[in-house]
Write an enzyme that holds these catalytic residues in place. Structure first.
Site, PDB file in Angstrom:
ATOM      1  N   ARG A 199       8.338   7.084  11.594  1.00  0.00           N
ATOM      2  CA  ARG A 199       7.499   6.615  10.483  1.00  0.00           C
ATOM      3  C   ARG A 199       8.090   7.008   9.134  1.00  0.00           C
ATOM      4  O   ARG A 199       8.784   8.020   9.018  1.00  0.00           O
ATOM      5  CB  ARG A 199       6.076   7.139  10.637  1.00  0.00           C
TER       6      ARG A 199
ATOM      7  N   CYS B 221      14.668  17.398   7.704  1.00  0.00           N
ATOM      8  CA  CYS B 221      14.772  18.538   8.611  1.00  0.00           C
ATOM      9  C   CYS B 221      13.404  19.208   8.741  1.00  0.00           C
ATOM     10  O   CYS B 221      12.520  19.014   7.915  1.00  0.00           O
ATOM     11  CB  CYS B 221      15.820  19.529   8.124  1.00  0.00           C
TER      12      CYS B 221
ATOM     13  N   CYS C  44      16.004  28.322  -0.487  1.00  0.00           N
ATOM     14  CA  CYS C  44      16.833  27.897   0.648  1.00  0.00           C
ATOM     15  C   CYS C  44      18.198  28.575   0.640  1.00  0.00           C
ATOM     16  O   CYS C  44      18.949  28.456   1.610  1.00  0.00           O
ATOM     17  CB  CYS C  44      17.020  26.387   0.640  1.00  0.00           C
TER      18      CYS C  44
END
Lengths: 135, 377
Positions: B185, B197, B79
């Site tokens: 949910r 995200c 990331c």
């Protein structure tokens, strides 16, 4: 049969089988060989180390959706709880599924058991799971 | 050491598109080069962050624009891939090697849980490798140590989605209420679907130039650091989840922040605006503590004070964050930089923070890699 060969005892009391560096004494699970991951240690030899059967829950969560393959999902998929357990003797944190249907909280004492991970036409594959002590 | 300025930024919106990763990258690169007023020959090296885009993905982008010939480095750091590309570019200028470089990040990811070759097959087979559950394990600890409740997690989403509603480059642009978030949910306790995200698609690009060659008043990159976890944090089975209040080890984010603050000569109290890694709502709150925006254990308190809201002491994720934009891994860090450059220039339109002078961007991901960049005007 074991879902992973050699990482837990299939006979006698359920127990995780780690390794221990013969130079610095650091425990590893899954069993480690090759190089010791203690940065202060040059050790390359490991001895088998049966690990504490009990520990306390460091954190937990539940998987309510089906992870993608290669997850060996039962059919139909059943949500399952994951616990990160700090082993009593070694301080290692070991992830595992909780046995089905058990609720758990941080700090709970749990012990290792063997339970079905999944079945196919010819075999039942077992894996270590965590179970609340006294439950 | 020569200072580094941002000569141009460009972005391809984050979302889902009928376009190749090469096309999206070309869009972002072209926009950044145009803003910088350069084309072929105008930059001496290129660094492309990508994790899932395949072999020499950065080369393909510049090839499609007819802009090859210079060194092109494809960089993967999970990331933090885009930040790693920016770091290499900045270091090359600081070293005096180049005057102008291009850093860009690209990604096109499928929907749903990210599979990662980082995990051994046994872990995936046993159902112990789903990324959201790692986020959730960390979130549970944060809730215990820092007074964070599920309501806080929902309110972080509300904040970021409200900000994202003003960002034309975001994937989700509809504000939500805490009730909406808590009605989505549960993926894994305590995280509901809208607290996570979405991995998605997009590209971003930044042209760096020696500050003495950039125009007066250009935004400067005053600090950038990339750090990995310390060995003790992942001995044995323990996964890279360090950075918690009961952990003796500084996390990669804390390590990178310390380095970046020192380079930039600023302290957390000097920050006017922050873009941080809100992969999940709890991750944003944990970042407050790791980046030093508040003392350890005070993330919920800082949030409750409104400090990180628009108009607060240090607004966090004015772009809408990854919760609004989604997370194309290679591009997300540079997307943050694009946002902060616009904020520092006063070009952020309806989501403009009031007169920022110092800004911080933060990403963290698999490895564990964390990067912190500090920009100033």
């Amino acid at each position: 049969m074991p879902a992973v060969e050699g990482w837990f005892a299939m006979a006698g009391e359920p127990q995780l089988l780690g390794t221990r560096c013969t130079s610095c004494g650091t425990f590893f699970f899954p069993p480690s060989d090759g190089f010791c991951r203690n940065p202060e240690c040059q050790g390359t030899e490991f001895e088998p180390a049966p690990l504490s059967r009990r520990g306390t829950v460091w954190s937990y969560t539940d998987n309510r959706y089906q992870p993608p393959p290669p997850y060996m999902s039962p059919d139909p998929f059943e949500p399952y709880t994951i616990a990160a357990v700090e082993l009593a003797g070694e301080g290692l944190v070991v992830l595992g599924q909780m046995v089905a249907g058990e609720l758990v909280a941080i700090g709970d004492e749990v012990e290792v058991v063997l339970d079905t991970l999944f079945e196919d036409d010819s075999n039942e594959y077992v894996m270590w799971k965590w179970k609340k002590v006294g439950a | 050491m020569t200072a580094v300025a941002v000569a141009g930024v460009g972005i391809h919106p984050f979302g889902r598109f009928d376009a190749t990763v090469t096309e999206m990258g070309g869009h972002a690169v072209k926009a950044a080069l145009t803003e910088a007023g350069i084309r072929n020959g105008g930059f001496q090296a290129a660094f492309c962050g990508a994790a899932y885009a395949g072999v020499a993905a950065g080369h393909k982008v510049l090839g499609a624009l007819g802009l090859t010939g210079m060194p092109i480095l494809d960089v993967e750091a999970g990331c933090a891939s885009g930040a790693a590309a920016l770091l290499l570019g900045a270091q090359a200028i600081w070293a005096g090697q180049y005057d102008t470089v291009l850093a860009y990040g690209i990604e096109k990811m499928p929907k749903g849980i990210i599979r990662s070759s980082f995990f051994e097959p046994w872990r995936e087979e046993a159902g112990l490798a789903a990324t959201p559950s790692y986020f959730a394990l960390r979130a549970q600890r944060l809730m215990r140590e820092s007074g964070v409740t599920k309501q806080h997690l929902a309110e972080v989403v509300v904040k970021n989605r409200a900000n994202g509603a003003h960002n034309p480059d975001a994937m989700f642009r509809k504000p939500v209420t805490a009730e909406d978030v808590l009605a989505s949910r549960v993926v894994c306790e305590p995280l509901h679907l809208w607290m996570l995200c979405s991995p998605n698609e997009g590209a971003a690009a930044v042209v760096l130039r020696r500050a003495d060659l950039a125009g007066p008043g250009a935004v400067r990159l005053t600090g950038i650091a990339l750090r990995s976890h310390l060995p003790g944090a992942v001995l044995g089975e323990a996964t890279p989840m360090a950075g918690l209040v009961d952990d003796d080890f500084p996390s990669p984010t804390a390590l990178a922040a310390t380095d970046a603050y020192e380079q930039a000569g600023v302290a957390p109290a000097d920050l006017d605006v922050v873009e941080c890694q809100d992969t999940d709502a709890a991750r944003e709150l944990l970042s407050y503590e790791e980046l030093g925006l508040c003392p350890r254990g005070d993330a919920a308190k800082l949030f409750d004070e409104g400090a990180t809201q628009m108009g607060g002491r240090v607004p966090v994720n004015p772009s809408g964050g990854l919760l609004s934009k989604g997370e194309p891994l290679g591009a997300s860090a540079l997307g943050q930089v694009v946002e902060l450059v616009r904020q520092l220039r006063g070009d952020a339109g309806p989501r403009q923070v009031d007169g920022p002078r110092v800004a911080l961007a933060h990403v963290v991901g698999r490895g564990a890699n964390a990067a912190v960049s500090i920009l100033a005007r």
